[in-house]
Design a protein around this motif. Structure first.
Motif, mmCIF file in Angstrom:
data_model
loop_
_atom_site.group_PDB
_atom_site.id
_atom_site.type_symbol
_atom_site.label_atom_id
_atom_site.label_comp_id
_atom_site.label_asym_id
_atom_site.label_seq_id
_atom_site.Cartn_x
_atom_site.Cartn_y
_atom_site.Cartn_z
ATOM 1 N N ASN A 30 0.854 -1.186 0.000
ATOM 2 C CA ASN A 30 0.000 0.000 0.000
ATOM 3 C C ASN A 30 0.891 1.237 0.000
ATOM 4 O O ASN A 30 1.389 1.656 1.037
ATOM 5 C CB ASN A 30 -0.931 0.005 1.208
ATOM 6 N N GLY A 32 -0.259 4.113 -1.131
ATOM 7 C CA GLY A 32 -1.181 5.252 -1.226
ATOM 8 C C GLY A 32 -1.536 5.804 0.141
ATOM 9 O O GLY A 32 -0.889 5.514 1.143
ATOM 10 N N ASP A 33 -2.592 6.597 0.157
ATOM 11 C CA ASP A 33 -3.037 7.261 1.393
ATOM 12 C C ASP A 33 -4.240 6.586 2.027
ATOM 13 O O ASP A 33 -4.636 6.936 3.136
ATOM 14 C CB ASP A 33 -3.385 8.722 1.106
ATOM 15 N N ASP A 34 -4.876 5.651 1.315
ATOM 16 C CA ASP A 34 -6.081 4.991 1.807
ATOM 17 C C ASP A 34 -5.810 3.516 2.080
ATOM 18 O O ASP A 34 -4.886 2.929 1.517
ATOM 19 C CB ASP A 34 -7.223 5.116 0.787
ATOM 20 N N GLU A 35 -6.646 2.928 2.931
ATOM 21 C CA GLU A 35 -6.549 1.503 3.235
ATOM 22 C C GLU A 35 -6.771 0.666 1.963
ATOM 23 O O GLU A 35 -7.580 1.032 1.112
ATOM 24 C CB GLU A 35 -7.614 1.170 4.274
ATOM 25 N N VAL A 36 -6.044 -0.441 1.849
ATOM 26 C CA VAL A 36 -6.201 -1.368 0.727
ATOM 27 C C VAL A 36 -6.668 -2.710 1.279
ATOM 28 O O VAL A 36 -6.044 -3.267 2.180
ATOM 29 C CB VAL A 36 -4.872 -1.553 -0.046
ATOM 30 N N SER A 37 -7.779 -3.219 0.752
ATOM 31 C CA SER A 37 -8.278 -4.535 1.162
ATOM 32 C C SER A 37 -7.648 -5.615 0.290
ATOM 33 O O SER A 37 -7.601 -5.476 -0.933
ATOM 34 C CB SER A 37 -9.799 -4.592 1.011
ATOM 35 N N ASP A 68 -6.673 -5.871 5.733
ATOM 36 C CA ASP A 68 -6.731 -4.481 5.290
ATOM 37 C C ASP A 68 -5.363 -3.874 5.570
ATOM 38 O O ASP A 68 -4.894 -3.901 6.712
ATOM 39 C CB ASP A 68 -7.818 -3.703 6.040
ATOM 40 N N ALA A 70 -2.918 -0.789 5.936
ATOM 41 C CA ALA A 70 -2.818 0.649 6.150
ATOM 42 C C ALA A 70 -1.730 1.200 5.222
ATOM 43 O O ALA A 70 -0.881 0.445 4.734
ATOM 44 C CB ALA A 70 -2.461 0.926 7.614
ATOM 45 N N PRO A 71 -1.730 2.507 4.959
ATOM 46 C CA PRO A 71 -0.652 3.085 4.155
ATOM 47 C C PRO A 71 0.717 2.684 4.700
ATOM 48 O O PRO A 71 0.954 2.726 5.904
ATOM 49 C CB PRO A 71 -0.895 4.592 4.283
ATOM 50 N N ASP A 94 -10.095 -4.853 -6.450
ATOM 51 C CA ASP A 94 -10.580 -4.621 -5.088
ATOM 52 C C ASP A 94 -12.107 -4.663 -5.093
ATOM 53 O O ASP A 94 -12.756 -3.713 -5.519
ATOM 54 C CB ASP A 94 -10.071 -3.271 -4.583
#
Length: 106
Positions: A30, A32-37, A68, A70-71, A94
């Motif tokens: 991850n 990025g700035d958002d959570e990735v599932s 999930d 986190a960044p 996703d």
């Protein structure tokens, strides 16, 4: 999100039947700035003949976990398709609405 994929040995679990399976080790990072599932069901493997293989759940001991991220976090594990084939690329989507991310198996 950054995705990498490489060939992997199939590590048979107790849930695998006597069939042949092909595994690919994937790493999801991850960046990025958002959570990735992450979920094994979000992956498909396409072979060198263009056939898409859905993931067989629980057949490989090294299967990627459902988490999930986190960044800044990352996770690695295998995704496994039924049969013997040469994986060309892995596609991650996703959920139902996400944009697919495709990476060559190298």
């Amino acid at each position: 999100m950054k995705l990498t994929a490489e060939p992997a040995e199939f590590s048979k679990s107790v849930l695998a039947d006597g069939s042949d399976y092909t595994s690919v080790r994937v790493t999801v990072a991850n960046d990025g700035d958002d959570e990735v599932s992450v979920n094994p069901l979000y992956f498909t493997i396409t072979d060198t003949g263009g056939t898409k293989h859905t993931v067989e759940l629980g057949v490989d001991e090294e299967q990627i976990d459902t988490v999930d991220l986190a960044p800044g976090e990352n996770i690695s594990g295998t995704v496994t398709g039924k049969g013997t084939f040469t994986p060309q690329y892995v596609t991650y989507t996703d959920g139902l609405l996400g944009d697919p991310v495709r990476v060559d198996v190298s």
